[in-house]
Design a protein around this motif. Structure first.
Motif, PDB file in Angstrom:
ATOM      1  N   SER A 688      48.654  50.812  57.558  1.00 56.89           N
ATOM      2  CA  SER A 688      47.359  51.455  57.812  1.00 56.89           C
ATOM      3  C   SER A 688      46.293  50.939  56.835  1.00 56.89           C
ATOM      4  O   SER A 688      45.106  50.928  57.166  1.00 56.89           O
ATOM      5  N   ASN A 689      46.731  50.551  55.655  1.00 51.64           N
ATOM      6  CA  ASN A 689      45.802  50.064  54.625  1.00 51.64           C
ATOM      7  C   ASN A 689      46.103  48.586  54.333  1.00 51.64           C
ATOM      8  O   ASN A 689      47.195  48.250  53.891  1.00 51.64           O
ATOM      9  N   TRP A 690      45.096  47.775  54.621  1.00 49.21           N
ATOM     10  CA  TRP A 690      45.244  46.354  54.330  1.00 49.21           C
ATOM     11  C   TRP A 690      44.433  46.032  53.072  1.00 49.21           C
ATOM     12  O   TRP A 690      43.235  46.326  52.994  1.00 49.21           O
ATOM     13  N   ILE A 691      45.075  45.415  52.083  1.00 49.84           N
ATOM     14  CA  ILE A 691      44.375  44.992  50.843  1.00 49.84           C
ATOM     15  C   ILE A 691      44.107  43.487  50.956  1.00 49.84           C
ATOM     16  O   ILE A 691      45.036  42.693  51.115  1.00 49.84           O
ATOM     17  N   ILE A 692      42.826  43.139  50.861  1.00 48.55           N
ATOM     18  CA  ILE A 692      42.410  41.744  51.045  1.00 48.55           C
ATOM     19  C   ILE A 692      41.666  41.284  49.798  1.00 48.55           C
ATOM     20  O   ILE A 692      40.685  41.919  49.375  1.00 48.55           O
ATOM     21  N   GLY A 693      42.153  40.201  49.187  1.00 42.49           N
ATOM     22  CA  GLY A 693      41.505  39.630  48.018  1.00 42.49           C
ATOM     23  C   GLY A 693      40.759  38.342  48.358  1.00 42.49           C
ATOM     24  O   GLY A 693      40.877  37.810  49.464  1.00 42.49           O
ATOM     25  N   VAL A 694      39.996  37.839  47.394  1.00 44.33           N
ATOM     26  CA  VAL A 694      39.169  36.646  47.643  1.00 44.33           C
ATOM     27  C   VAL A 694      39.630  35.448  46.829  1.00 44.33           C
ATOM     28  O   VAL A 694      39.015  34.374  46.892  1.00 44.33           O
ATOM     29  N   ASN A 695      40.672  35.617  46.042  1.00 45.34           N
ATOM     30  CA  ASN A 695      41.238  34.489  45.281  1.00 45.34           C
ATOM     31  C   ASN A 695      40.198  33.769  44.410  1.00 45.34           C
ATOM     32  O   ASN A 695      40.182  32.539  44.316  1.00 45.34           O
ATOM     33  N   GLY A 696      39.307  34.530  43.817  1.00 48.80           N
ATOM     34  CA  GLY A 696      38.325  33.945  42.905  1.00 48.80           C
ATOM     35  C   GLY A 696      37.225  33.140  43.563  1.00 48.80           C
ATOM     36  O   GLY A 696      36.520  32.386  42.884  1.00 48.80           O
ATOM     37  N   GLU A 697      37.038  33.289  44.865  1.00 44.29           N
ATOM     38  CA  GLU A 697      36.065  32.460  45.568  1.00 44.29           C
ATOM     39  C   GLU A 697      34.672  33.062  45.650  1.00 44.29           C
ATOM     40  O   GLU A 697      33.776  32.454  46.233  1.00 44.29           O
ATOM     41  N   LEU A 698      34.474  34.244  45.101  1.00 49.93           N
ATOM     42  CA  LEU A 698      33.107  34.730  44.962  1.00 49.93           C
ATOM     43  C   LEU A 698      32.485  34.111  43.718  1.00 49.93           C
ATOM     44  O   LEU A 698      33.166  33.940  42.694  1.00 49.93           O
ATOM     45  N   PRO A 699      31.212  33.752  43.748  1.00 53.12           N
ATOM     46  CA  PRO A 699      30.581  33.062  42.610  1.00 53.12           C
ATOM     47  C   PRO A 699      30.693  33.869  41.315  1.00 53.12           C
ATOM     48  O   PRO A 699      30.525  35.099  41.322  1.00 53.12           O
ATOM     49  N   PHE A 700      30.960  33.156  40.233  1.00 50.77           N
ATOM     50  CA  PHE A 700      31.001  33.695  38.874  1.00 50.77           C
ATOM     51  C   PHE A 700      32.048  34.799  38.710  1.00 50.77           C
ATOM     52  O   PHE A 700      32.007  35.562  37.740  1.00 50.77           O
ATOM     53  N   GLY A 701      33.004  34.899  39.680  1.00 50.75           N
ATOM     54  CA  GLY A 701      34.002  35.954  39.589  1.00 50.75           C
ATOM     55  C   GLY A 701      33.433  37.313  39.946  1.00 50.75           C
ATOM     56  O   GLY A 701      33.817  38.337  39.356  1.00 50.75           O
ATOM     57  N   GLY A 702      32.511  37.341  40.898  1.00 49.68           N
ATOM     58  CA  GLY A 702      31.827  38.577  41.244  1.00 49.68           C
ATOM     59  C   GLY A 702      32.710  39.569  41.982  1.00 49.68           C
ATOM     60  O   GLY A 702      33.818  39.279  42.437  1.00 49.68           O
ATOM     61  N   GLN A 703      32.192  40.780  42.123  1.00 50.00           N
ATOM     62  CA  GLN A 703      32.867  41.858  42.845  1.00 50.00           C
ATOM     63  C   GLN A 703      32.453  41.849  44.312  1.00 50.00           C
ATOM     64  O   GLN A 703      31.387  41.359  44.660  1.00 50.00           O
ATOM     65  N   ILE A 704      33.338  42.441  45.150  1.00 47.86           N
ATOM     66  CA  ILE A 704      32.979  42.604  46.563  1.00 47.86           C
ATOM     67  C   ILE A 704      32.162  43.881  46.684  1.00 47.86           C
ATOM     68  O   ILE A 704      32.663  44.987  46.422  1.00 47.86           O
ATOM     69  N   ARG A 705      30.883  43.701  47.075  1.00 45.76           N
ATOM     70  CA  ARG A 705      30.003  44.861  47.202  1.00 45.76           C
ATOM     71  C   ARG A 705      29.625  45.142  48.648  1.00 45.76           C
ATOM     72  O   ARG A 705      29.008  46.187  48.927  1.00 45.76           O
TER      73      ARG A 705
END
Length: 761
Positions: A688-705
């Motif tokens: 029911s809950n899927w955890i999805i990461g970005v593997n450091g591909e957001l600039p400067f190590g940013g957060q998903i907002r």
């Protein structure tokens, strides 16, 4: 000078004693009557005044006496006809020099003045001299201007007035007097003719001015010698120097028609002095907007204080240009860097000032300031010795309190720092050969739109172009080359900086810089960095690299476009913020880095092309565009192209907004960055809950907002393998680094999706 001597031309008529058969009573032309055997003419062998002479009685209204020989008239030649005469008896006649103008084929040249000024004989026995000058030009003093058609003349005299008088005439004289007119003919006026004395002591100012007035556009000649000028002199005529001039430093020498550096070198005999006097004239002369060096090289033996060269100007704001030449440094000790260590106090409440400065008298304006909490390229803008205070070009980020500072005074080839303000000044097509002895140019403390274009600053010892204040406001540096003196050194050993700017609106366009520690530090806002190539590598395996371009202002409004950024970093920092912790404002904002070539080779894997370095807490990204760039690493792979240097603080990624990081290309980059970022996720077991990461591909190590979209790639299946058509909702900022999202479904499901996430709002 007599043409009979110089050119073998016979000018002088024969004496009367040789016979009167060559002396005509007419025009002197062939076949005219002569005085040989005439009843009114006789030879007197021994007159008490003349010796042998002609005695002549006037019997005609115009009694003519002409030499029948053809006296030649040469181009550029002026002849004086002279006769001495006295009355003996009878009526007193008048006398004048006269002639007959002969042209080609022996024809008379009509329309010419053929008689001179008439003189009346007033008494008997009194000798009267009559003269006339004949020549081609209608110059002052020429009585018979005959032009170029008259090729020869029959010269003599006329007796006019009442008949019956008897006169005696001395032998006629014809002489070349071209020398009288030589000055006019060769278009030269000699200053010595107006009282100039080339003894190095006599004041020749008035003589030079008088010469200029008399020249009326002709060339002024300054012959060999040394001519002292005690006052300012302005010459409107062209000048030729065989000698030199000397004058006080506060007096101006303006060569309005010879305004170029070679003329001043000829005038002063010394290249350095000539340049300073020419620069002085440039700023004191409304007739010229530029000083042309005409390709000349000036050997510079000491720093040139540009304001001291113009002691009557503290500020200047009219467009002026120096162009087309070379400065070459030579010498030794005169270029030595001077350093002073002094204790001083700094307070962020007065962020551009040091107070209670010890040893302030020995600290030079324009010195580089170093110490704890002092950013890069901080300089002494001014000082007040009585108050023991120093004004800085920019604030310090963490120097609160009292400490020892080091003040280093680099020596510059051209130093404008003595001006209070200098605006609209340009230097074009000039090479500054610093030869590892000195720095290039130090700007005035204030001013607008200094321009450097198509110039070379070659091998400066410490700095290329230094701004110690706001004299860099709107600076324009175009198509210049900055060649380092440290090319052979490894990157960590380099100390030189090509350019620093403190004020707003700089434009750096199409320049090239090689292996400095830093190409440019820009401390103002609204910068345009366009089309430059700056490279700073070395031959060390896995070597470190320094910042090529430093943006030392968090709210910057900077455009960095179309550059070739080679083995160096674009570093963005707020190291000139006296209260670096964020409390209000826009934080790291308004930056555009687009369409650049970014290349590195044989570097440490942690090297990044774009580095943010906050000097206080709470800062965030606010309006940043990084797109269209070509990132490549050769001879090794780097971890990522962008990072945050957390030596002092990290960014607050929970506040990021308006960040675009897209359309870049990556070669040999381990972690590529995008915003917005498309992430493909596969969930192979029902959940029911899927955890999805970005593997450091957001600039400067940013957060998903934010999550822009969720797209299923095929069927989303539940535990019964039936399709689930519901939509999940997303929870952002999940995980320890807040760089994951959680998708929450209405039941356990599995399948493949593409999620587009953002680090900003």
């Amino acid at each position: 000078m007599n043409k009979a001597i110089t050119d073998g031309v016979q000018l002088m008529p024969p004496v009367f004693d040789t016979g009167l058969d060559v002396w005509s009573s007419g025009n002197g032309t062939p076949g005219s009557d002569t005085y040989q055997g005439a009843v009114n003419a006789a030879l007197v062998p021994a007159d008490q005044d003349f010796g042998g002479c002609l005695e002549l009685q006037k019997t005609n209204g115009v009694q003519k006496l002409r030499y029948m020989g053809e006296t030649p008239l040469l181009p550029g030649c002026y002849l004086q006809i002279k006769a001495r005469i006295k009355a003996i008896a009878g009526n007193l006649p008048s006398v004048r020099i006269a002639g007959w103008a002969g042209g080609a084929g022996g024809n008379h040249v009509n329309g010419l003045t053929e008689v001179g000024t008439t003189v009346t004989l007033e008494s008997y026995g009194k000798i009267v001299e009559v003269t006339a000058i004949v020549g081609p030009g209608a110059r002052g003093g020429v009585d018979l201007p005959w032009g170029t058609q008259a090729l020869y003349g029959h010269f003599g005299l006329d007796l006019t007035g009442p008949n019956g008088g008897i006169v005696r005439i001395d032998d006629l004289q014809i002489e070349d007097v071209t020398g009288v007119f030589l000055r006019d003919m060769i278009n030269v006026v000699d200053v010595r003719d107006f009282g100039a004395v080339g003894d190095g002591a006599t004041d020749c100012s008035a003589a030079f001015e008088a010469t200029d007035q008399a020249a009326e556009g002709r060339k002024i000649l300054v012959p060999a010698g040394v001519y002292s000028l005690s006052n300012s002199v302005s010459l409107k005529s062209p000048v030729e120097f065989e000698g030199t001039v000397t004058m006080p430093s506060n007096k101006v020498f303006i060569l309005a028609k010879s305004f170029d550096l070679p003329s001043y070198i000829a005038a002063f005999g010394d290249e350095e002095l000539a340049f300073t006097k020419a620069f002085q004239a440039l700023l004191n002369n409304s007739d010229h907007e530029s000083l042309d060096m005409c390709g000349r090289k000036v050997t510079v033996t000491r720093p040139i204080d540009m304001q001291a060269a113009v002691p009557n100007k503290i500020t200047y704001a009219t467009r002026r240009v120096i162009r087309n030449g070379q400065f070459t440094a030579t010498g030794a000790a005169v270029w030595d860097t001077q350093s002073v260590t002094a204790r001083a106090t700094y307070s962020a409440s007065d962020p551009r000032k040091l107070t209670n400065v010890a040893n302030i008298a020995n600290i030079a304006v324009g010195s580089l300031v170093e110490g704890n909490g002092v950013g890069r390229e901080i300089y002494v803008r001014s000082k007040n010795i009585g108050a023991a205070e120093i004004v800085l070009n920019a604030p310090l980020y963490d120097a609160e309190g009292t400490q020892n500072f080091t003040f280093t005074d680099f020596k510059y080839m051209l130093d404008f720092s003595g001006f209070g303000s200098l605006s609209q000044f340009a230097m074009s097509d000039i090479e500054f050969q610093c030869n590892k002895l000195c720095s290039g140019i130090r700007l005035a403390p204030s001013g607008l739109t200094f321009q450097l274009r198509d110039c070379f600053i070659s091998r400066p010892k410490d700095r290329g172009v230094t701004s110690i204040g706001t004299g860099c406001q709107g600076i324009l540096i175009d198509r210049c080359q900055f060649l380092s003196s440290e090319e052979s050194l490894d990157v960590p050993d380099r100390t030189t900086v090509a350019i620093n700017v403190n004020a707003n609106d700089p434009k750096l366009r199409n320049n090239r810089a090689t292996r400095f520690k830093h190409f440019a530090l820009l401390g103002g806002a609204n910068s345009v960095v366009l089309g430059n190539h700056f490279f700073q590598g070395d031959d060390v395996t896995a070597g470190v690299r320094t910042a090529g371009l430093i943006i030392a202002n968090n709210f910057t409004n900077a455009t960095i476009t179309g550059n070739y950024i080679d083995n160096c970093t674009v570093e963005w920092t707020n190291e000139r913020d006296p209260t670096p912790d964020f409390n209000n404002g826009f934080s790291f904002s308004a930056m555009s880095i687009t369409d650049n070539i970014m290349l590195c080779g044989d570097v440490a894997p942690w090297f990044s092309f774009i580095v943010l370095k906050p000097h206080g807490t709470g800062h965030f990204l606010n309006g940043v565009t990084i797109s269209g760039n070509k990132f490549r690493s050769v001879n090794g792979t780097i971890d990522r192209v962008e990072r945050v240097d957390t030596s002092f603080a990290d960014l607050d990624f929970s506040r990021s907004k308006h960040v675009t990081f897209e359309a870049n290309t990556f070669h040999s980059i381990r972690e590529q960055a995008f915003n917005p970022l498309r992430v493909r996720h596969s969930e192979s077991t029902n959940a029911s809950n899927w955890i999805i990461g970005v593997n450091g591909e957001l600039p400067f190590g940013g957060q998903i907002r934010g999550v822009d979209s969720i797209v299923a790639l095929g069927k989303i299946s539940n535990a019964s393998s039936d399709a689930n058509f519901s939509r999940p909702y997303a929870l952002t900022q999940q995980g320890g680094n807040k760089d994951k999202i959680k998708l929450v479904w209405n039941e356990p499901v599995r399948g493949d999706i593409v999620v587009t996430v953002r680090m900003d709002l």
